[in-house]
Structures are given as structure tokens and as C-alpha cells.
Design an enzyme around this catalytic site. Structure first.
Site, PDB file in Angstrom:
ATOM      1  N   HIS A 119       0.878  -1.176   0.000  1.00  0.00           N
ATOM      2  CA  HIS A 119       0.000   0.000   0.000  1.00  0.00           C
ATOM      3  C   HIS A 119       0.920   1.231   0.000  1.00  0.00           C
ATOM      4  CE1 HIS A 119      -2.744   2.989   1.793  1.00  0.00           C
ATOM      5  NE2 HIS A 119      -3.748   2.178   1.516  1.00  0.00           N
ATOM      6  N   ASP A 196       3.440  -4.062   7.928  1.00  0.00           N
ATOM      7  CA  ASP A 196       2.176  -3.343   7.826  1.00  0.00           C
ATOM      8  C   ASP A 196       1.063  -4.362   8.064  1.00  0.00           C
ATOM      9  OD1 ASP A 196      -0.208  -2.319   6.937  1.00  0.00           O
ATOM     10  OD2 ASP A 196       0.585  -1.490   5.067  1.00  0.00           O
ATOM     11  N   GLN A 199      -4.178  -5.048   7.142  1.00  0.00           N
ATOM     12  CA  GLN A 199      -5.171  -6.013   6.635  1.00  0.00           C
ATOM     13  C   GLN A 199      -5.079  -7.349   7.360  1.00  0.00           C
ATOM     14  OE1 GLN A 199      -7.583  -5.290   4.648  1.00  0.00           O
ATOM     15  NE2 GLN A 199      -6.884  -3.291   3.944  1.00  0.00           N
ATOM     16  N   LYS A 222     -10.412  -0.442  10.535  1.00  0.00           N
ATOM     17  CA  LYS A 222     -10.615  -1.649   9.717  1.00  0.00           C
ATOM     18  C   LYS A 222     -10.976  -2.849  10.589  1.00  0.00           C
ATOM     19  CE  LYS A 222      -7.156  -0.143   6.349  1.00  0.00           C
ATOM     20  NZ  LYS A 222      -7.945   0.259   5.183  1.00  0.00           N
ATOM     21  N   CYS A 361      -4.721   2.195  -3.659  1.00  0.00           N
ATOM     22  CA  CYS A 361      -3.502   2.803  -3.066  1.00  0.00           C
ATOM     23  C   CYS A 361      -2.310   1.889  -3.260  1.00  0.00           C
ATOM     24  CB  CYS A 361      -3.696   3.132  -1.588  1.00  0.00           C
ATOM     25  SG  CYS A 361      -4.946   4.366  -1.300  1.00  0.00           S
TER      26      CYS A 361
END
Ligand code: PLP
Length: 404
Positions: A119, A196, A199, A222, A361
Site C-alpha cells: 500500500h 504493515d 489487513q 478496519k 492505493c
């Protein structure tokens, strides 16, 4: 798996809009009533500026903020809860690392490595750091099935590499990376391993301590929490030596006319009035998720993702993008011959189906796939097989409407 894992009635927006199939949880999730209630309760009984007042109400706000940090750290499998810094979310977490750690540690001639899956939030800050420092910026490419080419990554991570930044789960394809293997590659040359987790945390059972990463970023919105809150877990030894990110109230120990000393961790990295409301909401969100159980969440949405991928791929003119060999979460990205993703998402919207269309993104990834955009459906615990059916029927209908 036919029904949702949790009642839609737990989520006020879904209850108020039974006509919607909300398939954009990878962008942001809906919020359960318990999160909204926790925020209302905080404002009704505990709102004051934390850490500052000697009166009891300020103590209540301080306690609420600290309790949320402990709850979120516990949910993330982090034993030392003070190493979990609250931020505005993944983007701010990664900027914090690239700015505070990066400027102090990356110099001309060093190397910074990311992957093609990233991302922009885990790409641009490192790219810009490398440009500023005069360091090399390298991108680990993907295999044909949408996984990171691990041999390629290992070749790129040379002894002058200072940081390797990678996603746990790709937002655009759904690929789940082998984080411990990536950490081993980074640590093999003494580089910082930055993950990261935007997700991953909402969808998998994540134990940050067990993953062995040096830093792990995530976003509250999220994972059923409010917008504007998230965090980053960083090893204590790194936090101790890292300079502050922002300067101001609360992050100082003593401000002299000439010099200033810093507060203890985590306060050293949380300048200014914190987002207590957000932290309280996120605390309620992790209580909700823990109550359901992350193994059940993962199994439910992986089932829906696999069903959607299979049914969409069976439609003529529809290509489902690979997600690393196995479909192991609820993200399904696809393209439809002759129908632009933006048109498709508007057609689906007219039928009450919310999906994402665009580059997600992840322009460097889209370039490598030779695509400008895809349509992405992402499933969560409040979705069910009926949502998949509605999506598949509507995508098939959209092609017919466009004259195919
Ligand atoms: N990283 C990944 C993998 C994401 O999916 C996202 C958001 O979509 C981000 C980073 C940025 O998160 P935020 O906008 O919450 O800071």
C-alpha cells in the site's frame, strides 16, 4: 457459513440498511453498537484531558486510555503494552517509523527494501526517506501467482540494507505473506523488519511478539473501531534509542531553555492530547472481536472469499486476480472484460452492493500487473453467502447490460 458469523443487528448501520451488501471492509469496517456505546459511556462519565489533571475525572480519562492500551496490546499478543503506541492509524505509524527511526538510522549508501505488494502507506514514506538520505530504494517483485518472490527478496537484502518493510496481508490481492521468513531475511543482515498489519489484525489471529518483527502497524477503523485511531508496536530497545516523532505536550520530561529531555515510553511518542475517544472505541472493538474469536472470523471470511472467487471466476469475461497461490482471506480482486471497475462499482451500487474500484492505493502493484484498476470485494464477519450470491449475480448482469 451460510449466515453471517455475528448478527447484522449488532451493527446499527447494517440494521438500518438491510438493503446493503457491504463488501468494502478492507477499506473500513462497520462498527458494532458496543463500540458506539463505549464512546458514549466515556463522554458521559469519564471525559477530561488525561495525564494532566489532579482531579478524579481526569484520572478516569487517564485510566480509560491506559486500559484500552492494555486491551489492544493483549489482543495483539504484545506482553509489554507500553511498546504499543497509539497513532492515527497505519499511515501515521509508518510515517512515524520512516521519519523518527529512518532519519536517525538511514544514511547515504544504505539500502531500503519494500515489496511490490505495498500500500502507498508502506511504500512512499520509505521511498522518500531513501531519496532524502541518498540511500538505494529497492522493490522485491512478485511471482506470477501474486506472492512475494522470496528468493528475489533475499537477493535484494544486502549487508547495507537498513530496513525491510512489507505487508502482512495485501489489501489489493489478499496475499498473506510469510512474515517470519521475511523477518529472518531482514535480521540476517541486521536490518529493521517493519510489517504493515492493516489487513491482518482485523482478520487473523496475530501475535506480534511471536512474529518476531521489530515494528508492526495497524488501523482501528478496519477492525470495528473508530477512524483516527490505530497504533504501532515497536521493540522497546528501538523505542529507547529512537528520537521522538512529534514534539509538544506530554512527550517531555523537562523542558530547559536550551535543552529538553523526553518522557518515558509510550508518552515520548504521543505528543499532545491523545485520541482517548478513539482508544476507548478500539478497546471495545477488540473485546467484540475476541468474544467472537479470531479463528472463527478468519475461517468465516476465508470461506466467503473462496466462494466468491470461485463463482466470479466461473463467469464469462471475469478474471479473478491471484492472491499468492492460496486464497486465505476475504479479499477478492477481479477485472471484467469491457467493464471499467468504476462503472462496475456504480452498477453494483445501484443494487445496494458496496465494493471498491480503483488502484487500491497500490499503484506500483497495479503497474506491474499492467492494470489501471480492479474491482475488489472484501468480506467480514457480518457478511454471508447471500452477499456472495448478490455480488455474482450483479456482476454477471453488468456484463449483459454492457452488451456482452
Ligand atoms: N496498509 C494497508 C495494507 C492498507 O490496506 C491500508 C488502508 O487501506 C493502509 C496501509 C493505510 O491505512 P490507514 O488509511 O488506516 O492509515
Amino acid at each position: 457459513m451460510n449466515g453471517p458469523l455475528v448478527p447484522r443487528s449488532d451493527f446499527p448501520l447494517l440494521a438500518a440498511h438491510p438493503e446493503l451488501s457491504y463488501l468494502d471492509s478492507a477499506a473500513t469496517s462497520q462498527k458494532p453498537a458496543s463500540v458506539m456505546d463505549a464512546i458514549r459511556e466515556y463522554y458521559t462519565n469519564a471525559n477530561a484531558n488525561p495525564h494532566r489533571g489532579a482531579y478524579r475525572l481526569s484520572g478516569a480519562a487517564t485510566d480509560a486510555y491506559a486500559a484500552s492500551r492494555a486491551a489492544v496490546a493483549n489482543f495483539l499478543g504484545v506482553a509489554d503494552s507500553d511498546t504499543m503506541l497509539f497513532t492515527r492509524g497505519t499511515t501515521e505509524s509508518l510515517n512515524l517509523l520512516a521519519t523518527a527511526w529512518g532519519r536517525a538510522n538511514v544514511k547515504a549508501g544504505d539500502r531500503v527494501v519494500v515489496t511490490r505488494l505495498e500500500h502507498h502507506a508502506n511504500f512512499v514514506p520509505w521511498q522518500q526517506l531513501a531519496l532524502e538520505a541518498g540511500a538505494e530504494f529497492r522493490i522485491a517483485e512478485l511471482t506470477a501467482d501474486g506472492a512475494v518472490d522470496m528468493a528475489g527478496l533475499a537477493r535484494l537484502v544486502t549487508p547495507n540494507t537498513k530496513v525491510v518493510a512489507f505487508a502482512h496481508v495485501s489489501n489489493a490481492l489478499g496475499t498473506v505473506n510469510d512474515v517470519p521468513a521475511m523477518v529472518r531475511i531482514a535480521h540476517g543482515v541486521g536490518a529493521l523488519a517493519v510489517c504493515d498489519g492493516a489487513q491482518a489484525v482485523p482478520h487473523l489471529s496475530v501475535s506480534v511478539d511471536a512474529l518476531g518483527v521489530d515494528a508492526y502497524a495497524f488501523s482501528g477503523h478496519k477492525m470495528l473501531g473508530p477512524m483516527g485511531i490505530g497504533g504501532v508496536v515497536v521493540r522497546r530497545a528501538i523505542l529507547e534509542q529512537m528520537p521522538p516523532y512529534q514534539m509538544g505536550g506530554d512527550m517531555i520530561s523537562r523542558v530547559g531553555d536550551e535543552r529538553t529531555t523526553w518522557n518515558v515510553i509510550p508518552h515520548k511518542f504521543e505528543a499532545g492530547t491523545p485520541n482517548v475517544e478513539g482508544a476507548v472505541g478500539l478497546g471495545a472493538a477488540v473485546r467484540y472481536l475476541a468474544g467472537v474469536g479470531m479463528a472463527a472470523v478468519h475461517e468465516h471470511e476465508t470461506g466467503l472469499g473462496a466462494l466468491a472467487a470461485e463463482r466470479l471466476a466461473a463467469l464469462e469475461g471475469v478474471r479473478v486476480l491471484p492472491s499468492g497461490g492460496v486464497r486465505s482471506n476475504g479479499v477478492v480482486s477481479f477485472v471484467v472484460d469491457g467493464v471499467h471497475p468504476h462503472d462496475l462499482s456504480q452498477i453494483l451500487d445501484a443494487e445496494g452492493i458496496c465494493v471498491r474500484a480503483g488502484h487500491h492505493c497500490a499503484q506500483p502493484l497495479m503497474r506491474s500487473l499492467d492494470l489501471a484498476a480492479t474491482t475488489r470485494a472484501s468480506f467480514y464477519l457480518y457478511n454471508d453467502a447471500q452477499d456472495v450470491e448478490r455480488l455474482v449475480t450483479a456482476v454477471g448482469g453488468a456484463r449483459k447490460r454492457m452488451g456482452y
